[in-house]
Design an enzyme around this catalytic site. Sequence first.
Site, PDB file in Angstrom:
ATOM      1  N   GLY A  19     -10.968   1.335   4.471  1.00  0.00           N
ATOM      2  CA  GLY A  19      -9.878   1.320   3.505  1.00  0.00           C
ATOM      3  C   GLY A  19     -10.087   0.370   2.349  1.00  0.00           C
ATOM      4  O   GLY A  19      -9.681   0.644   1.214  1.00  0.00           O
ATOM      5  N   ASP A  66      11.020   2.908   6.734  1.00  0.00           N
ATOM      6  CA  ASP A  66      10.791   1.465   6.801  1.00  0.00           C
ATOM      7  C   ASP A  66      12.116   0.808   7.168  1.00  0.00           C
ATOM      8  O   ASP A  66      13.025   0.723   6.335  1.00  0.00           O
ATOM      9  CB  ASP A  66      10.274   0.924   5.468  1.00  0.00           C
ATOM     10  CG  ASP A  66       9.728  -0.491   5.592  1.00  0.00           C
ATOM     11  OD1 ASP A  66      10.367  -1.301   6.300  1.00  0.00           O
ATOM     12  OD2 ASP A  66       8.678  -0.788   4.999  1.00  0.00           O
ATOM     13  N   ALA A 108      -3.832   2.506   8.527  1.00  0.00           N
ATOM     14  CA  ALA A 108      -3.183   1.239   8.858  1.00  0.00           C
ATOM     15  C   ALA A 108      -3.819   0.578  10.080  1.00  0.00           C
ATOM     16  O   ALA A 108      -4.701  -0.268   9.952  1.00  0.00           O
ATOM     17  CB  ALA A 108      -1.686   1.471   9.064  1.00  0.00           C
ATOM     18  N   ARG A 109      -3.373   0.957  11.269  1.00  0.00           N
ATOM     19  CA  ARG A 109      -3.890   0.393  12.511  1.00  0.00           C
ATOM     20  C   ARG A 109      -4.071   1.523  13.521  1.00  0.00           C
ATOM     21  O   ARG A 109      -3.218   2.410  13.645  1.00  0.00           O
ATOM     22  CB  ARG A 109      -2.934  -0.653  13.088  1.00  0.00           C
ATOM     23  CG  ARG A 109      -2.837  -1.942  12.287  1.00  0.00           C
ATOM     24  CD  ARG A 109      -4.099  -2.791  12.459  1.00  0.00           C
ATOM     25  NE  ARG A 109      -3.978  -4.069  11.790  1.00  0.00           N
ATOM     26  CZ  ARG A 109      -4.358  -4.302  10.537  1.00  0.00           C
ATOM     27  NH1 ARG A 109      -4.860  -3.304   9.819  1.00  0.00           N
ATOM     28  NH2 ARG A 109      -4.249  -5.495  10.003  1.00  0.00           N
ATOM     29  N   HIS A 160     -13.262   2.849   9.234  1.00  0.00           N
ATOM     30  CA  HIS A 160     -12.434   1.702   8.832  1.00  0.00           C
ATOM     31  C   HIS A 160     -12.906   1.148   7.483  1.00  0.00           C
ATOM     32  O   HIS A 160     -13.331  -0.004   7.368  1.00  0.00           O
ATOM     33  CB  HIS A 160     -12.478   0.606   9.898  1.00  0.00           C
ATOM     34  CG  HIS A 160     -11.262  -0.279   9.857  1.00  0.00           C
ATOM     35  ND1 HIS A 160     -10.721  -0.857  10.976  1.00  0.00           N
ATOM     36  CD2 HIS A 160     -10.468  -0.682   8.834  1.00  0.00           C
ATOM     37  CE1 HIS A 160      -9.666  -1.580  10.657  1.00  0.00           C
ATOM     38  NE2 HIS A 160      -9.504  -1.484   9.340  1.00  0.00           N
ATOM     39  N   GLU A 197     -13.321   0.030  18.119  1.00  0.00           N
ATOM     40  CA  GLU A 197     -14.311   0.290  17.073  1.00  0.00           C
ATOM     41  C   GLU A 197     -15.631  -0.394  17.439  1.00  0.00           C
ATOM     42  O   GLU A 197     -15.602  -1.510  17.952  1.00  0.00           O
ATOM     43  CB  GLU A 197     -13.796  -0.225  15.723  1.00  0.00           C
ATOM     44  CG  GLU A 197     -12.536   0.492  15.261  1.00  0.00           C
ATOM     45  CD  GLU A 197     -11.972  -0.042  13.947  1.00  0.00           C
ATOM     46  OE1 GLU A 197     -12.520  -1.032  13.416  1.00  0.00           O
ATOM     47  OE2 GLU A 197     -10.996   0.526  13.453  1.00  0.00           O
ATOM     48  N   ILE A 199       0.832  -1.209   0.000  1.00  0.00           N
ATOM     49  CA  ILE A 199       0.000   0.000   0.000  1.00  0.00           C
ATOM     50  C   ILE A 199       0.865   1.257   0.000  1.00  0.00           C
ATOM     51  O   ILE A 199       0.604   2.206  -0.744  1.00  0.00           O
ATOM     52  CB  ILE A 199      -0.972  -0.014   1.201  1.00  0.00           C
ATOM     53  CG1 ILE A 199      -1.942  -1.195   1.070  1.00  0.00           C
ATOM     54  CG2 ILE A 199      -1.748   1.307   1.278  1.00  0.00           C
ATOM     55  CD1 ILE A 199      -2.842  -1.389   2.276  1.00  0.00           C
TER      56      ILE A 199
END
Length: 305
Positions: A279, A175, A230-231, A277, A260, A156
């Site tokens: 995505g 990264d 992402a998270r 959420h 959530e 992504i």
Amino acid sequence: MSYKILLGPSSFGETDKAPFFKLQEAGYEVVDNPFKRKLTKQELFDLLTPDVIGIIAGLEPLDREVLSRSKLKVVSRVGSGISNVDLEAAEELGIIVRSTPYGPTEAAAELTLGALLSLLRKIPRMDQALHAGRWEKRIGTQLEGKTVAIIGYGRIGKRVAELLAPFHVRLLVVDPNLEQSAVGAAELMSLDEALPWADIITLHSSGEACLLGEQEFRRMKQGAFLLNVARGGLVAEEALVEALDDGKVAGAWIDTFGMEPYKGPLCGRENVVLTPHVGSYTLECRQGMENEAVENLLAVTGKCC
């Protein structure tokens, strides 16, 4: 015994019934998610009865305790990340884990770009004002020429970088698993190095560990924009709220949350765009991932006897 498959994702089969029918045609009884939200551990204990041999999984907490109390043979994730599954426990228990790693790439990357442009140009605020009968023009910010830090350069993150290329931005990549040769014309930096330079920070990393806390927000450039598809656990919410209050963060788009459905302090803030959420929520993406998840499951379990 009639074997069953539990459906974790609350919206499974809404756009296409084909994957649902595939499970039935294979001889399985399909158990729907009765709560239409992410299942809790206790709910998993109740739903994973001894005749449930597979789960089409979302982000349910499939930890050692849940897995060990089940009779699962396979966990087939609708999505790419499997950080919600205790892989070590699954291996010990002989439970096969599969995912759809490429499924959400395009949908999540396109949503990121759309949310970024909406955030910079304050589109949601002007839309809400017009719907309320108010003609309110707001000055926004252009994307062209900005410095964008992409945190996590997997499928992504790479696709987001490709979509950003026509806007002539400066790309920073964070990264720790990569070397400079893997990021092309972008600049590989550590998180600490990238934060002071970035006008825009977008999160696409895996895992659940917090990446942006009070210390990291202090290192950010004044007036930066933050995006998280992402998270939820990657961002310390209290630190984000404080950064929004003092102007360190000019605006944020958040699509994932630690709890959530979300009802926390970010609700109602004008400079925060919130989505539930979504995505992967395109017709193309959901249909592709759900069908692939079912095929992955059936490849392990075969047809029910």
